[in-house]
Write an enzyme that holds these catalytic residues in place. Sequence first.
Site, PDB file in Angstrom:
ATOM      1  N   ASP A 590       1.875  -3.037  10.707  1.00 20.93           N
ATOM      2  CA  ASP A 590       1.710  -2.060   9.634  1.00 20.93           C
ATOM      3  C   ASP A 590       1.884  -0.642  10.173  1.00 20.93           C
ATOM      4  O   ASP A 590       1.652  -0.369  11.351  1.00 20.93           O
ATOM      5  CB  ASP A 590       0.315  -2.218   9.017  1.00 20.93           C
ATOM      6  CG  ASP A 590       0.276  -1.818   7.559  1.00 20.93           C
ATOM      7  OD1 ASP A 590       1.242  -1.182   7.085  1.00 20.93           O
ATOM      8  OD2 ASP A 590      -0.715  -2.134   6.881  1.00 20.93           O
ATOM      9  N   GLU A 593       6.342   3.315  10.528  1.00 16.38           N
ATOM     10  CA  GLU A 593       7.472   4.205  10.155  1.00 16.38           C
ATOM     11  C   GLU A 593       7.622   5.410  11.094  1.00 16.38           C
ATOM     12  O   GLU A 593       8.765   5.867  11.219  1.00 16.38           O
ATOM     13  CB  GLU A 593       7.281   4.723   8.712  1.00 16.38           C
ATOM     14  CG  GLU A 593       7.203   3.669   7.669  1.00 16.38           C
ATOM     15  CD  GLU A 593       5.791   3.104   7.494  1.00 16.38           C
ATOM     16  OE1 GLU A 593       4.841   3.624   8.122  1.00 16.38           O
ATOM     17  OE2 GLU A 593       5.639   2.140   6.749  1.00 16.38           O
ATOM     18  N   ASP A 660       3.656  -0.020   0.240  1.00 13.71           N
ATOM     19  CA  ASP A 660       2.554   0.122  -0.720  1.00 13.71           C
ATOM     20  C   ASP A 660       3.072   0.626  -2.068  1.00 13.71           C
ATOM     21  O   ASP A 660       2.884   1.794  -2.435  1.00 13.71           O
ATOM     22  CB  ASP A 660       1.495   1.069  -0.160  1.00 13.71           C
ATOM     23  CG  ASP A 660       0.909   0.562   1.149  1.00 13.71           C
ATOM     24  OD1 ASP A 660       1.099  -0.626   1.451  1.00 13.71           O
ATOM     25  OD2 ASP A 660       0.266   1.348   1.858  1.00 13.71           O
TER      26      ASP A 660
END
Length: 970
Positions: A590, A593, A660
């Site tokens: 997770d 980025e 998300d």
Amino acid sequence: MKIKTTEIGDRYLRLFCLLTFLGIFFLTYAQEEKGWKSDWKGNREEMKILKPGLDVTGVAIPQYKVFLDARSKDISLLRELSDDCRNSRTLWLSFLVRKNSGDDRFGLSLQEGMKEKLFIGTSRTDDHICFGMEKSREKMNKAVQLVVRIDFSDAGDKAYLFINPPLASVPDIEGASVTLSGDFSFDHVSFICKKGCSGEFSRVVAGKQFSDVVFPRKSNDDLKITGAQPVISWKKDKDILWIETEAGMLRLKPYEFGALSVHFGSVEAMNAEKNYAVPVDLKGTKFSVRETETQIRLKTSRFSVAVDKATGQIGLYDRSGKLLVQEYPGGGRSAVGQNEKVACRFQLSSDEALYGLGQFRDNALNLRGKRRELVQFNTQAAVPVLYSTNGWGILWNNPSRTIFKDDKTGLSFQSDLGNILSYYYFVGDKLDDLVASYRSLTGKAPMVPYWSLGYHQSRNKYATQKEVLSIAERMRQENIPMSTIFIDYFYWQKYGTGSHKFDENLFPDVPGMLNSLHKDYNTHAVITMWPTFRPGIPNYEEFNKKGLLLDGAKALDGIIYDAFSPEAAKIYWKQVLPLVNLGIDGWFLDGCEPDQVNSFLPTTTHDGPALKVRNLYPLVHATTFYNGLLEARPNQRPYILTRCAWASQQKVGTAVWSGDIPTTFDELRKQVTAGLNFVATGIPYWTTDIGGYSGGDPADENYREVFTRWFQYGTFCPVFRAHGRRYPGDTRVPNELWAYGKEAQKICTDFINLRYALFPYIYTLTGQITRQHYTPMRLLAFDFPEDEQVLDCKDQFMYGPSLLICPVLDAGERQRSVYLPSGRRWFDFWSGEVHKGGSSIKADAPIDLIPVFVPAGSIIPMNLDVLMNPDSSAPVEIRVYSGADGQFEWYEDDGKTFDCENGEYSLIPVSWNDKSKILTIGERQGKYNGMSKDRELRIVIVSLEKGIGLQKNTPDKVVEYTGKKLSIKL
């Protein structure tokens, strides 16, 4: 003393000008600052209005900023909150601010009447930002954006402070710098500058949505193109063609699989450039060179290239001499220097379609006439790979921020920073050929575990071992098949983010839990991993003392490590290894980025400024993980799911999910095109959070419909995973099927059963990914490029060669239009009804199904029972869709090891002759450990009466297959 009339006039004129300016300012400022009843009141005479506003990375620069200098007295400015905002259950505030000097309070105070409810600012000489009585690590001596979220509740309010958050999506509350509980209701704000302090602020905004209070910066798209670059000389050196131009050196290197590298710049810069996507030692192919009066022509067996001697312009041709694409006539390349913008413009034909570039939420499929900013963030994955229906593709090999644009002046890429211009062409007769060329260049996609193709149950979050096992037990009781359960973040709790430990208070016996999941429930465990470390924990200190953290680059409640550093990667894996040794099955990477991109960009990595390598973090982080798993478990296929990707990431076996995202039908529609263009780049494993991530009430009938339709679509994604943080977002709201009511539970369970029934078909496609560079989830132009009707078909796709998937994307829709591509007859999967191709039909879509069609000539093997593990002895139903000849090469292996790469797998060729009505099951080719020699096959010719949906069928023939060729007359 006499005052002259002219002096009085001058004073009035100056006062009039000042009031006029302030009036214009406050009118403009009010347009920038929404959510208030009034303008600023109070010590307005102490305000200095300056241009431009404060400059924060990634944030649109406001027109103005307010400068306050409280040399002689306190300054206080007051503003009333609008009624609309006061009545909101969730309120967002945002402002840009910088403190210049002083050792007292400077910041925004939220007040009700005369009482302060919350203060956001600084109050000490170290300039650390305070939120209420809590102090963050970040300082306010540089311009920052502060964003506050307040959730109002009768049970008590919650307030969250985000410092320089990414602006592309709503930040997760776990990523807040500070979280407070209390009573935060307020009716006005006051900006306070205590005596002795000075500083500036811009754009104080209030709103009910995150998007109401943030303003992303728009980019400058002006192309840096220099025009003609005449050729001076050329030289062939082994597998490289060097061409010297007046603007720099051009290096061309062709490959046997239909690819061409194009590099432009200085030889020194080319040799120094690190290539993250393509192995530097990849061997080129043979080619010839011929010089004419106007051109230098390179020719291979797959394509040819012409370089115009007057301009340096490159043209790409197929083997027959047809022009595929060319740099813009007259010169399309930019000059290059040290960390300057690099760009190239190309000329295309008018009728070709373009696909790829990654995962974007703009609902675009065919990218003709589109613009995209290629940057990574939560909900967006930038993969600079593009394919054309005209038989060519391109990998734009620059990981800095890149603008893609296609308009009447041509197609262009422009990157912010580069020392060379680098791109790769691909040539092929169809889109599959282009993907194969891309993967041959950048790395094949390895096999994933068999179990990873099943149903993944997840939510934010299963917080304890007891909860994980109770969900597994309930799934079994409800007869809902499940291959995987996800354990999301904060399982580490007392040890801190980055500790890579389970908190024993929450998970007292992890080996016992894993053993129970494996043996009692036939289920695998996937855990969340973040690239971040909370200050003060031992793992943080190990990185910090060696300078291997990217100071200021935040994710969750910590700082991310420098994934570009080999030393940092080595330490990261050493710290993770104890978790690996526990026997965890899969890894949920997770926030890579990285999560708070704006805080990452000002840093300097091992490989240079973050601005230059900004899009690479997910690739280098996932590579560390994959290589570490291969070393720790040499013959066990890793399973890794990441939230972002860059070009070549398929080589480290990662699946990608779309982040998300919201929980609406509108978002579901966007995800269909986002996923199709993502997998079209050549990275084959992708998924969404079924139902969307942020929001959605399982008790709400309207949302139940969204979830059901999304679940039906998700059944045909490469990865099949339900996840989310359901309303009201406290991580305890269920996301299991029984939470959505009996009807939704039954429908979704039926689709899970369909997924497992299709496993022989799906796993064969998975084998083709690795063996043949196949793409299972396919926009329609992959299979029907000659049908112009499909080139921008956004709401249908193929899953493999035999399933046309038509998701339902609107509320209340119980029938939808379906276009059936030309050249085929099509069976309705649910009814057996046959339709002619090349036309649109109205297909029934009751809530319990979505339209699915199968082309005549298809052969689909299906399990009769749910199989969580490979079982080559289990009976299989083979459905034959007559009306055309067909074939299917059925693939099997052990489902877990890399022995398949050494030839340990089996292929069973199955073919249908429609004229003779003979089904031929060919001799089995190959074998693998655990393979059964004998198997019962039940042959069903699909009709209106049988072979439809999930119904049990009376077979037309039952045969015992022993690996020898069978010819079956039907």
